[in-house]
Design an enzyme around this catalytic site. Structure first.
Site, mmCIF file in Angstrom:
data_model
loop_
_atom_site.group_PDB
_atom_site.id
_atom_site.type_symbol
_atom_site.label_atom_id
_atom_site.label_comp_id
_atom_site.label_asym_id
_atom_site.label_seq_id
_atom_site.Cartn_x
_atom_site.Cartn_y
_atom_site.Cartn_z
ATOM 1 N N CYS A 2 0.636 -1.164 -0.036
ATOM 2 C CA CYS A 2 0.016 -0.096 0.059
ATOM 3 C C CYS A 2 0.886 1.227 -0.014
ATOM 4 O O CYS A 2 2.138 1.158 0.000
ATOM 5 C CB CYS A 2 -0.846 -0.060 1.238
ATOM 6 S SG CYS A 2 -1.803 -1.406 1.305
ATOM 7 N N ARG A 29 0.976 1.967 -5.938
ATOM 8 C CA ARG A 29 1.222 1.033 -4.889
ATOM 9 C C ARG A 29 -0.015 0.169 -4.517
ATOM 10 O O ARG A 29 0.082 -0.658 -3.940
ATOM 11 C CB ARG A 29 1.920 1.521 -3.769
ATOM 12 C CG ARG A 29 3.151 2.330 -3.826
ATOM 13 C CD ARG A 29 3.650 2.714 -2.827
ATOM 14 N NE ARG A 29 3.929 1.702 -1.715
ATOM 15 C CZ ARG A 29 5.210 1.301 -1.768
ATOM 16 N NH1 ARG A 29 5.960 1.665 -2.596
ATOM 17 N NH2 ARG A 29 5.468 0.369 -0.870
ATOM 18 N N TRP A 78 -3.784 -1.649 -1.346
ATOM 19 C CA TRP A 78 -4.043 -3.055 -2.147
ATOM 20 C C TRP A 78 -4.278 -4.081 -1.333
ATOM 21 O O TRP A 78 -3.670 -4.456 -0.410
ATOM 22 C CB TRP A 78 -2.474 -3.359 -2.733
ATOM 23 C CG TRP A 78 -2.561 -4.212 -3.964
ATOM 24 C CD1 TRP A 78 -3.072 -4.382 -5.016
ATOM 25 C CD2 TRP A 78 -2.127 -5.755 -3.852
ATOM 26 N NE1 TRP A 78 -3.040 -5.447 -5.858
ATOM 27 C CE2 TRP A 78 -2.472 -6.391 -4.943
ATOM 28 C CE3 TRP A 78 -1.877 -6.394 -2.686
ATOM 29 C CZ2 TRP A 78 -2.044 -7.608 -5.058
ATOM 30 C CZ3 TRP A 78 -1.459 -7.825 -3.083
ATOM 31 C CH2 TRP A 78 -1.618 -8.417 -4.182
ATOM 32 N N ASN A 104 1.558 0.014 5.923
ATOM 33 C CA ASN A 104 1.664 -0.983 4.895
ATOM 34 C C ASN A 104 2.583 -1.914 5.120
ATOM 35 O O ASN A 104 3.771 -1.776 5.651
ATOM 36 C CB ASN A 104 2.634 -0.070 3.656
ATOM 37 C CG ASN A 104 3.091 -1.021 2.596
ATOM 38 O OD1 ASN A 104 2.485 -1.767 2.376
ATOM 39 N ND2 ASN A 104 4.554 -0.414 1.948
ATOM 40 N N GLY A 105 2.110 -3.193 4.743
ATOM 41 C CA GLY A 105 2.965 -4.454 5.431
ATOM 42 C C GLY A 105 1.981 -5.347 5.757
ATOM 43 O O GLY A 105 0.731 -5.228 5.471
ATOM 44 N N GLU A 485 9.228 -11.467 -21.828
ATOM 45 C CA GLU A 485 8.800 -10.329 -21.326
ATOM 46 C C GLU A 485 7.996 -9.529 -22.076
ATOM 47 O O GLU A 485 7.055 -8.886 -21.446
ATOM 48 C CB GLU A 485 10.494 -9.512 -21.064
ATOM 49 C CG GLU A 485 10.104 -7.904 -20.618
ATOM 50 C CD GLU A 485 9.596 -7.839 -19.454
ATOM 51 O OE1 GLU A 485 9.035 -8.697 -18.899
ATOM 52 O OE2 GLU A 485 8.926 -6.625 -19.178
ATOM 53 N N LYS A 489 4.270 -8.187 -20.858
ATOM 54 C CA LYS A 489 3.764 -6.613 -21.080
ATOM 55 C C LYS A 489 2.388 -6.978 -21.695
ATOM 56 O O LYS A 489 1.374 -6.267 -21.137
ATOM 57 C CB LYS A 489 4.787 -6.118 -21.856
ATOM 58 C CG LYS A 489 6.083 -5.595 -21.322
ATOM 59 C CD LYS A 489 5.825 -4.562 -20.091
ATOM 60 C CE LYS A 489 5.767 -5.213 -18.684
ATOM 61 N NZ LYS A 489 7.033 -5.701 -18.146
ATOM 62 N N GLU A 492 -0.241 -8.090 -19.059
ATOM 63 C CA GLU A 492 -0.426 -7.151 -17.908
ATOM 64 C C GLU A 492 -1.500 -5.945 -18.338
ATOM 65 O O GLU A 492 -2.387 -5.855 -17.813
ATOM 66 C CB GLU A 492 0.886 -6.531 -17.593
ATOM 67 C CG GLU A 492 1.648 -7.229 -16.470
ATOM 68 C CD GLU A 492 2.840 -6.711 -16.073
ATOM 69 O OE1 GLU A 492 2.936 -6.575 -15.060
ATOM 70 O OE2 GLU A 492 3.590 -6.343 -16.805
ATOM 71 N N HIS A 508 6.136 -29.323 -29.431
ATOM 72 C CA HIS A 508 5.920 -30.393 -28.671
ATOM 73 C C HIS A 508 4.489 -30.185 -28.052
ATOM 74 O O HIS A 508 4.470 -30.697 -26.960
ATOM 75 C CB HIS A 508 7.041 -30.615 -27.728
ATOM 76 C CG HIS A 508 8.325 -30.978 -28.428
ATOM 77 N ND1 HIS A 508 8.818 -32.141 -28.840
ATOM 78 C CD2 HIS A 508 9.230 -30.121 -28.723
ATOM 79 C CE1 HIS A 508 9.996 -32.145 -29.507
ATOM 80 N NE2 HIS A 508 10.496 -30.699 -29.480
ATOM 81 N N LYS A 611 2.256 -2.605 -8.037
ATOM 82 C CA LYS A 611 3.725 -2.141 -8.618
ATOM 83 C C LYS A 611 4.588 -3.197 -7.874
ATOM 84 O O LYS A 611 5.571 -3.571 -8.332
ATOM 85 C CB LYS A 611 3.986 -0.651 -8.283
ATOM 86 C CG LYS A 611 5.280 -0.321 -8.932
ATOM 87 C CD LYS A 611 5.684 -0.546 -10.366
ATOM 88 C CE LYS A 611 6.962 -0.082 -10.920
ATOM 89 N NZ LYS A 611 7.281 -0.615 -12.062
HETATM 90 C C1 AGP Z 1 6.350 -5.984 -14.158
HETATM 91 O O1 AGP Z 1 5.634 -5.462 -15.212
HETATM 92 C C2 AGP Z 1 5.459 -6.732 -13.310
HETATM 93 N N1 AGP Z 1 4.511 -5.720 -12.739
HETATM 94 C C3 AGP Z 1 6.033 -7.613 -12.085
HETATM 95 O O2 AGP Z 1 6.047 -8.797 -12.765
HETATM 96 C C4 AGP Z 1 7.205 -7.271 -11.524
HETATM 97 O O3 AGP Z 1 8.399 -7.298 -12.421
HETATM 98 C C5 AGP Z 1 7.621 -8.215 -10.401
HETATM 99 O O4 AGP Z 1 6.604 -8.100 -9.323
HETATM 100 C C6 AGP Z 1 9.036 -7.866 -10.023
HETATM 101 O O5 AGP Z 1 9.186 -6.788 -9.129
HETATM 102 P P1 AGP Z 1 10.535 -6.095 -8.729
HETATM 103 O O6 AGP Z 1 11.250 -5.971 -9.830
HETATM 104 O O7 AGP Z 1 10.136 -4.772 -7.911
HETATM 105 O O8 AGP Z 1 11.053 -7.286 -7.718
#
Ligand code: AGP
Length: 616
Positions: A2, A29, A78, A104-105, A485, A489, A492, A508, A611
Site C-alpha cells: 500500500c 502501490r 492494495w 503498509n505491510g 518479457e 507486458k 498485464e 511439442h 507495482k
Molecule cells: C512487471 O511488469 C510486473 N508488474 C512484475 O512482474 C514485477 O516485475 C515483479 O513483481 C517484480 O518486481 P520487482 O522487480 O520490484 O522485484
C-alpha cells in the site's frame, strides 16, 4: 503493498490538499481504496472509501479539511486482509477514536492479537490485520501516560510481521510517530516548517528534495519541520544523514505523456545512458566476485526474472560457468537439499521490496556461506539491507505498474558486469571487447530511433490484432527472455493470453492450438539461432498462423515469411545480437501499450496488479 503519506506543519497551508496530492502520487502501490485522517481541535476527522482515488473524489471531497488542521495521514490500499471495502480502508482507529494508524505491510500474528484484544473488550470494525495496531497502542497508552511514541514501541514488541506505519493521537497536535520494518518509509523535510513521511520519494518530491531514509527497526518522531530517529528496540537516539534527491520532479510525474507507461518507455534511452555510467570499479569488483565463486544463482520475480534470463545468458558467454536461474518464490523449494557453498546469488528487483526475493536470499544466507549481489532501482530498499554488494540501476522512479525502463537497465547492468568478466578473463582481445562496449553504448540511440519512427506501424499491427485474445511469443536462445518479457507486458496491460515460449519446444504441444489467423510474434535477431528459427516460422506459417516478426534492420529471410514486420534499426553483427534483449524489448513494450489503449484499458493500472508485491 500500500502507500502511506503524512504531513505535519506549522504553516498556513491546506494539509488536506497536500496529502491528497501526495497519496495520488503513490496510487501505483495499490488502488483498491483510499483514506485520509486529519487532526483538528483534538478530534480526528476521517474520510475514506473503496475504489480509485479519482472515483472516490467524485463522491466525497477527500481533500477538504479545516485549514486549522496541521496534521494529516493518508493511505492507498492494495487489499490483502479483507475485501476492498470502505470498512477495510485505512486509516484505522482505536475504540476511543483518538488514535489513527495508516500501515503498509502485513501483521503475521494479527489473528492471535485480535483475539486477545477482543477478549479485553476492544471492538473491531474491519477485517484487516492493521486494525490491531491502534487497539494495541490504546492498550499501552494507559500505562505510558498517553505517550504515543512509548505506546507504539510497546505495541510493536507484540507484533510479528512487516510494517511502514504512521500514527497520530488526537490529544497531541505536535507530533506524528512513524515506524519501519521490512516495508519502505522515507521522511521529507522543509526545515522549521513542514515534515512529510511517505512510502516513496516521488510522493513529496514536488514539495521538498531533502530527505531521510529510514532503516528497519527505527521509529521517528515527526514535528513541524523537524524529525528525530530512535532505535525501536533500545529507544536510543539515532543520528541520520540528510540526503538531497536529485531526480527531476518531471521524472516522477507524467510529463506530457498520457500515461506513465508511455513516458517510461520513452525514457528507456535516457535510463540506459545513465546506467552506462555505473562505476567501473564497482563492476570490476563484481566481476572478481563472480569469477571466484564456485556456484552462481540468479533470482527474481516477473520482469526482473526475465531480465535475469537475458543477463544470465550474457554473463555465461563471458564467464564460462553455468548460472542457475530460479524464480524467487521457488528458490527454497528447489534448493532445499542442494544449495551449494561458496556461492553467489544475484538478486534482481526493481523495487527492492519484493518479499519472495527478499525471503529467498535471507533463507540462502542462513543456510550456507553465500554472498548476495543485489541489482535494484531503489536506493535503501529492503533488499539492499540483506546484500553484500548493491548495484543501483539508474532508471529513475518507475511509476507505471508494468516495468519498462527498469527492464532494459537491469539487462544493461548485467551486460556491463559480463564485459568486465571478459576483460578479467582475457578471453576476448581488447579490440573485441571494445566492439562489444560500442554496441552496448549504441543501444540508447537504436531504441530512440525505433521509438521515433515506428508508432504508426505499431498501431497498425495493434489494429490487425484487435480481435485476437490468444498469442504466441516465440524465440530461441537469448531471445526467449525477450519473448517472455514482451508477452508478459501484453498480458498485464492489454489483458490478452500469451504463451512466451521456446520456438523449438512449441512444436511439442502448443502448436496444436494454431488455426488460421492465430497470431505468433517471432523475436528473431540474426544470431546463431536464426537459421533454425526460420524452420520454426515455416512450421507455424504452414498451419495458418499470422506471423509478426521482430527482426534486425536489414533482415530478408524471416521478414519475407512474415505477414507483418517490425524492424529494429541495428546492425546485424554478433556484438549487437548478444544485447538484443535491450534493443528489441522496447518494441514489444510499445505494442503492449497501444494494445491496452485500443482496448480502452488503463495501462498504468492493470487489473489485480500492484507495482510492488510484498505478499507471498
Ligand atoms: C512487471 O511488469 C510486473 N508488474 C512484475 O512482474 C514485477 O516485475 C515483479 O513483481 C517484480 O518486481 P520487482 O522487480 O520490484 O522485484
Amino acid at each position: 503493498m500500500c502507500g502511506i503519506f503524512g504531513i505535519i506543519t506549522n504553516q498556513d497551508i491546506s494539509v488536506g490538499k497536500i496529502v491528497f496530492e501526495g497519496i495520488r502520487r503513490l496510487e501505483y502501490r495499490g488502488y483498491d481504496s483510499c483514506g485520509i485522517v486529519s487532526l483538528t481541535d483534538s478530534q480526528l476527522i476521517v474520510k475514506k472509501d473503496s475504489g480509485k482515488i479519482d472515483d472516490i473524489q467524485k463522491r466525497i471531497d477527500l481533500s477538504d479539511f479545516p485549514l486549522s488542521s496541521k496534521i494529516a495521514l493518508a493511505h492507498t490500499r492494495w487489499a490483502t486482509h479483507g475485501p476492498p471495502t470502505k470498512e477495510n480502508s485505512h486509516p484505522h482507529l482505536d475504540c476511543t477514536s483518538k488514535i489513527a494508524v495508516v500501515h503498509n505491510g502485513i501483521i503475521d500474528n494479527f489473528i492471535e492479537l485480535r483475539e486477545e484484544l477482543s477478549s479485553n473488550g476492544h471492538v473491531f470494525k474491519s477485517d484487516t490485520d492493521t486494525e490491531v495496531i491502534p487497539h494495541l497502542i490504546e492498550e499501552f497508552m494507559k500505562q505510558n501516560n498517553n505517550d504515543l511514541k512509548g505506546s507504539l514501541r510497546e505495541a510493536l514488541k507484540k507484533i510479528k510481521g512487516s510494517y511502514a506505519l504512521a500514527a497520530c493521537y488526537a490529544e497531541d497536535p505536535e507530533s506524528i510517530i512513524v515506524a519501519r520494518k521490512e516495508s519502505p518509509l522515507v521522511i521529507g523535510i522543509e526545515e522549521g516548517k513542514t515534515t512529510y513521511c511517505a512510502s516513496d520519494i516521488p510522493a513529496f518530491l514536488p514539495l521538498t528534495r531533502s530527505c531521510y531514509i529510514m532503516n528497519d527497526n527505527e521509529i521517528a518522531v515527526l514535528k513541524s519541520g523537524e524529525v528525530e530517529f530512535f532505535d525501536r528496540k533500545t529507544g536510543q537516539f539515532i543520528e541520520k544523514e540528510l540526503q538531497l534527491i536529485e531526480w527531476s520532479i518531471d521524472a516522477a510525474e507524467k510529463g506530457g505523456y498520457d500515461h506513465f507507461m508511455l513516458k517510461e518507455i520513452y525514457e528507456d534511452p535516457m535510463a540506459l545512458m545513465r546506467t552506462m555510467k555505473i562505476s567501473q570499479r564497482e563492476l570490476s569488483l563484481l566481476a572478481h566476485m563472480l569469477w571466484s565463486a564456485d556456484n552462481i544463482y540468479i533470482t527474481a520475480a516477473g520482469t526482473s526474472f526475465y531480465a535475469s534470463l537475458a543477463g544470465k545468458f550474457i554473463i555465461t558467454k563471458f564467464l564460462g560457468k553455468y548460472i542457475h536461474a530460479i524464480e524467487c518464490s521457488e528458490f527454497k523449494n528447489q534448493l532445499e537439499n542442494s544449495l551449494k557453498d561458496n556461492a553467489i546469488i544475484i538478486a534482481l528487483s526493481q523495487s527492492g521490496e519484493t518479499i519472495d526475493t527478499i525471503e529467498a536470499i535471507r533463507w540462502a544466507k542462513k543456510k550456507k556461506n553465500i554472498k548476495i549481489i543485489t541489482v535494484t532501482n531503489v536506493v535503501g530498499s529492503s533488499l539492499t539491507r540483506y546484500s553484500d554488494k548493491v548495484i543501483v540501476t539508474q532508471a529513475g522512479p518507475e511509476i507505471g505498474v508494468a516495468a519498462t525502463k527498469t527492464y532494459v537497465t537491469q539487462v544493461l547492468t548485467l551486460a556491463l558486469i559480463a564485459l568486465e568478466i571478459a576483460k578479467l578473463r582475457r578471453i576476448e582481445t581488447p579490440e573485441e571487447i571494445e566492439k562489444y562496449y560500442n554496441a552496448l553504448k549504441s543501444t540508447p540511440q537504436i531504441i530512440e530511433k525505433f521509438l521515433n519512427e515506428n508508432v504508426e506501424l505499431i498501431n497498425e499491427i495493434v489494429k490487425t490484432l484487435e480481435k485476437s485474445v490468444n498469442f504466441f511469443f516465440l524465440a530461441r536462445g537469448i531471445s526467449i527472455a525477450t519473448a517472455k518479457e514482451g508477452g508478459l507486458k501484453l498480458k498485464e496491460v492489454a489483458c490478452r493470453f500469451i504463451e512466451g515460449y521456446s520456438a523449438a519446444h512449441a512444436k511439442h504441444g502448443p502448436i496444436s492450438l494454431v488455426r488460421e489467423g492465430f497470431p505468433i510474434i517471432f523475436v528473431a535477431p540474426p544470431d546463431e539461432t536464426y537459421q533454425r528459427l526460420i524452420g520454426n516460422v515455416m512450421e507455424f506459417k504452414s498451419r495458418g498462423g499470422k506471423i509478426i516478426s521482430l527482426v534486425a534492420e536489414d533482415d530478408t529471410k524471416i521478414a519475407n515469411l512474415s505477414d507483418m514486420v517490425i524492424r529494429i534499426p541495428q546492425p546485424s553483427d554478433k556484438y549487437h545480437n548478444i544485447f538484443s534483449p535491450i534493443t528489441f524489448t522496447p518494441a514489444l513494450q510499445l505494442l503492449a501499450y497501444y494494445a491496452s489503449i485500443s482496448s480502452n484499458l488503463d495501462p498504468d493500472k492493470p487489473l489485480n496488479l500492484s507495482k510492488t508485491v510484498t505478499v507471498h
